[in-house]
Scaffold this motif. Structure first.
Motif, PDB file in Angstrom:
ATOM      1  N   PHE A 130       0.813  -1.208   0.000  1.00 28.73           N
ATOM      2  CA  PHE A 130       0.000   0.000   0.000  1.00 28.73           C
ATOM      3  C   PHE A 130       0.852   1.266   0.000  1.00 28.73           C
ATOM      4  O   PHE A 130       0.471   2.277  -0.587  1.00 28.73           O
ATOM      5  CB  PHE A 130      -0.990   0.008   1.154  1.00 28.73           C
ATOM      6  CG  PHE A 130      -2.250  -0.735   0.834  1.00 28.73           C
ATOM      7  CD1 PHE A 130      -3.222  -0.153   0.057  1.00 28.73           C
ATOM      8  CD2 PHE A 130      -2.426  -2.027   1.271  1.00 28.73           C
ATOM      9  CE1 PHE A 130      -4.381  -0.835  -0.257  1.00 28.73           C
ATOM     10  CE2 PHE A 130      -3.578  -2.721   0.960  1.00 28.73           C
ATOM     11  CZ  PHE A 130      -4.550  -2.127   0.177  1.00 28.73           C
ATOM     12  N   ILE A 131       2.006   1.231   0.640  1.00 27.85           N
ATOM     13  CA  ILE A 131       2.908   2.384   0.580  1.00 27.85           C
ATOM     14  C   ILE A 131       3.408   2.591  -0.836  1.00 27.85           C
ATOM     15  O   ILE A 131       3.420   3.714  -1.348  1.00 27.85           O
ATOM     16  CB  ILE A 131       4.072   2.201   1.579  1.00 27.85           C
ATOM     17  CG1 ILE A 131       3.568   2.344   3.006  1.00 27.85           C
ATOM     18  CG2 ILE A 131       5.187   3.209   1.308  1.00 27.85           C
ATOM     19  CD1 ILE A 131       4.595   1.989   4.055  1.00 27.85           C
ATOM     20  N   SER A 132       3.820   1.519  -1.500  1.00 32.55           N
ATOM     21  CA  SER A 132       4.310   1.657  -2.876  1.00 32.55           C
ATOM     22  C   SER A 132       3.188   2.059  -3.832  1.00 32.55           C
ATOM     23  O   SER A 132       3.407   2.839  -4.762  1.00 32.55           O
ATOM     24  CB  SER A 132       4.972   0.364  -3.339  1.00 32.55           C
ATOM     25  OG  SER A 132       4.058  -0.700  -3.323  1.00 32.55           O
ATOM     26  N   LEU A 133       1.980   1.570  -3.599  1.00 35.32           N
ATOM     27  CA  LEU A 133       0.852   1.962  -4.441  1.00 35.32           C
ATOM     28  C   LEU A 133       0.510   3.437  -4.245  1.00 35.32           C
ATOM     29  O   LEU A 133       0.198   4.148  -5.204  1.00 35.32           O
ATOM     30  CB  LEU A 133      -0.361   1.081  -4.119  1.00 35.32           C
ATOM     31  CG  LEU A 133      -1.541   1.138  -5.067  1.00 35.32           C
ATOM     32  CD1 LEU A 133      -1.122   0.700  -6.460  1.00 35.32           C
ATOM     33  CD2 LEU A 133      -2.653   0.252  -4.566  1.00 35.32           C
ATOM     34  N   GLY A 134       0.593   3.922  -3.013  1.00 38.99           N
ATOM     35  CA  GLY A 134       0.356   5.344  -2.740  1.00 38.99           C
ATOM     36  C   GLY A 134       1.426   6.224  -3.361  1.00 38.99           C
ATOM     37  O   GLY A 134       1.120   7.285  -3.916  1.00 38.99           O
ATOM     38  N   LEU A 135       2.686   5.807  -3.282  1.00 37.44           N
ATOM     39  CA  LEU A 135       3.761   6.574  -3.917  1.00 37.44           C
ATOM     40  C   LEU A 135       3.616   6.593  -5.433  1.00 37.44           C
ATOM     41  O   LEU A 135       3.835   7.622  -6.075  1.00 37.44           O
ATOM     42  CB  LEU A 135       5.119   5.998  -3.520  1.00 37.44           C
ATOM     43  CG  LEU A 135       5.556   6.250  -2.089  1.00 37.44           C
ATOM     44  CD1 LEU A 135       6.841   5.495  -1.789  1.00 37.44           C
ATOM     45  CD2 LEU A 135       5.729   7.729  -1.834  1.00 37.44           C
ATOM     46  N   LEU A 136       3.232   5.465  -6.003  1.00 40.02           N
ATOM     47  CA  LEU A 136       3.024   5.406  -7.447  1.00 40.02           C
ATOM     48  C   LEU A 136       1.884   6.324  -7.876  1.00 40.02           C
ATOM     49  O   LEU A 136       1.994   7.041  -8.878  1.00 40.02           O
ATOM     50  CB  LEU A 136       2.735   3.970  -7.881  1.00 40.02           C
ATOM     51  CG  LEU A 136       2.450   3.774  -9.362  1.00 40.02           C
ATOM     52  CD1 LEU A 136       3.689   4.090 -10.183  1.00 40.02           C
ATOM     53  CD2 LEU A 136       1.967   2.370  -9.619  1.00 40.02           C
ATOM     54  N   SER A 137       0.796   6.324  -7.120  1.00 37.48           N
ATOM     55  CA  SER A 137      -0.327   7.204  -7.479  1.00 37.48           C
ATOM     56  C   SER A 137       0.065   8.670  -7.343  1.00 37.48           C
ATOM     57  O   SER A 137      -0.332   9.504  -8.155  1.00 37.48           O
ATOM     58  CB  SER A 137      -1.556   6.887  -6.643  1.00 37.48           C
ATOM     59  OG  SER A 137      -1.348   7.217  -5.296  1.00 37.48           O
ATOM     60  N   GLY A 138       0.858   9.004  -6.339  1.00 33.01           N
ATOM     61  CA  GLY A 138       1.336  10.374  -6.195  1.00 33.01           C
ATOM     62  C   GLY A 138       2.221  10.801  -7.338  1.00 33.01           C
ATOM     63  O   GLY A 138       2.120  11.928  -7.841  1.00 33.01           O
ATOM     64  N   LEU A 139       3.101   9.916  -7.790  1.00 31.83           N
ATOM     65  CA  LEU A 139       3.955  10.232  -8.938  1.00 31.83           C
ATOM     66  C   LEU A 139       3.139  10.398 -10.222  1.00 31.83           C
ATOM     67  O   LEU A 139       3.446  11.251 -11.061  1.00 31.83           O
ATOM     68  CB  LEU A 139       5.008   9.144  -9.123  1.00 31.83           C
ATOM     69  CG  LEU A 139       6.122   9.124  -8.092  1.00 31.83           C
ATOM     70  CD1 LEU A 139       7.010   7.912  -8.303  1.00 31.83           C
ATOM     71  CD2 LEU A 139       6.925  10.401  -8.160  1.00 31.83           C
ATOM     72  N   VAL A 140       2.097   9.606 -10.364  1.00 28.97           N
ATOM     73  CA  VAL A 140       1.242   9.736 -11.547  1.00 28.97           C
ATOM     74  C   VAL A 140       0.500  11.064 -11.522  1.00 28.97           C
ATOM     75  O   VAL A 140       0.368  11.734 -12.552  1.00 28.97           O
ATOM     76  CB  VAL A 140       0.271   8.540 -11.637  1.00 28.97           C
ATOM     77  CG1 VAL A 140      -0.805   8.782 -12.671  1.00 28.97           C
ATOM     78  CG2 VAL A 140       1.032   7.277 -11.949  1.00 28.97           C
ATOM     79  N   TYR A 141       0.036  11.489 -10.343  1.00 31.23           N
ATOM     80  CA  TYR A 141      -0.621  12.793 -10.237  1.00 31.23           C
ATOM     81  C   TYR A 141       0.355  13.924 -10.539  1.00 31.23           C
ATOM     82  O   TYR A 141      -0.001  14.885 -11.216  1.00 31.23           O
ATOM     83  CB  TYR A 141      -1.240  12.998  -8.859  1.00 31.23           C
ATOM     84  CG  TYR A 141      -2.534  12.252  -8.667  1.00 31.23           C
ATOM     85  CD1 TYR A 141      -3.564  12.369  -9.581  1.00 31.23           C
ATOM     86  CD2 TYR A 141      -2.731  11.445  -7.568  1.00 31.23           C
ATOM     87  CE1 TYR A 141      -4.743  11.682  -9.415  1.00 31.23           C
ATOM     88  CE2 TYR A 141      -3.910  10.766  -7.383  1.00 31.23           C
ATOM     89  CZ  TYR A 141      -4.912  10.890  -8.314  1.00 31.23           C
ATOM     90  OH  TYR A 141      -6.078  10.215  -8.150  1.00 31.23           O
ATOM     91  N   LEU A 142       1.578  13.836 -10.036  1.00 31.14           N
ATOM     92  CA  LEU A 142       2.573  14.859 -10.360  1.00 31.14           C
ATOM     93  C   LEU A 142       2.866  14.896 -11.849  1.00 31.14           C
ATOM     94  O   LEU A 142       3.034  15.961 -12.438  1.00 31.14           O
ATOM     95  CB  LEU A 142       3.867  14.612  -9.583  1.00 31.14           C
ATOM     96  CG  LEU A 142       3.885  15.109  -8.163  1.00 31.14           C
ATOM     97  CD1 LEU A 142       5.203  14.723  -7.494  1.00 31.14           C
ATOM     98  CD2 LEU A 142       3.702  16.602  -8.103  1.00 31.14           C
TER      99      LEU A 142
END
Length: 89
Positions: free
Chosen positions: A51-63
């Motif tokens: 879940f941490i890696s999925l949250g970081l990935l979603s944040g990078l996609v938003y950026l």
């Protein structure tokens, strides 16, 4: 010298119609992935790391989607090809 490199950046977020459409659709996809994962993983080993890696990935996609020029270089050819077919947003 080092502080100039850190604080002198031209970072900006560009919010326009195509970026909002892209981020909303990806937000829905990430939400569905997270809900499906909560139902299926049942707190197995690596649950928190996933879940941490999925949250970081979603944040990078938003950026990426709000980055402006970088996003439009990749995404605008897709939108223009869809507009040529006749589908408009």
């Amino acid at each position: 010298m080092g502080k100039d490199l850190i604080f002198r950046s031209n970072f900006e977020l560009v919010i326009d119609r195509s970026a909002l459409l892209f981020s909303e659709s990806l937000g829905l996809i990430f939400l569905l992935i997270m809900l499906f994962s909560v139902a299926k993983l049942k707190r197995r080993t690596g649950y928190v790391r996933y879940f941490i890696s999925l949250g970081l990935l979603s944040g990078l996609v938003y950026l990426f989607s709000f980055s402006g020029g970088l996003f439009h270089n990749f995404y605008d050819p897709l939108i223009s090809s869809i507009d040529k077919i006749g589908i408009s947003f």
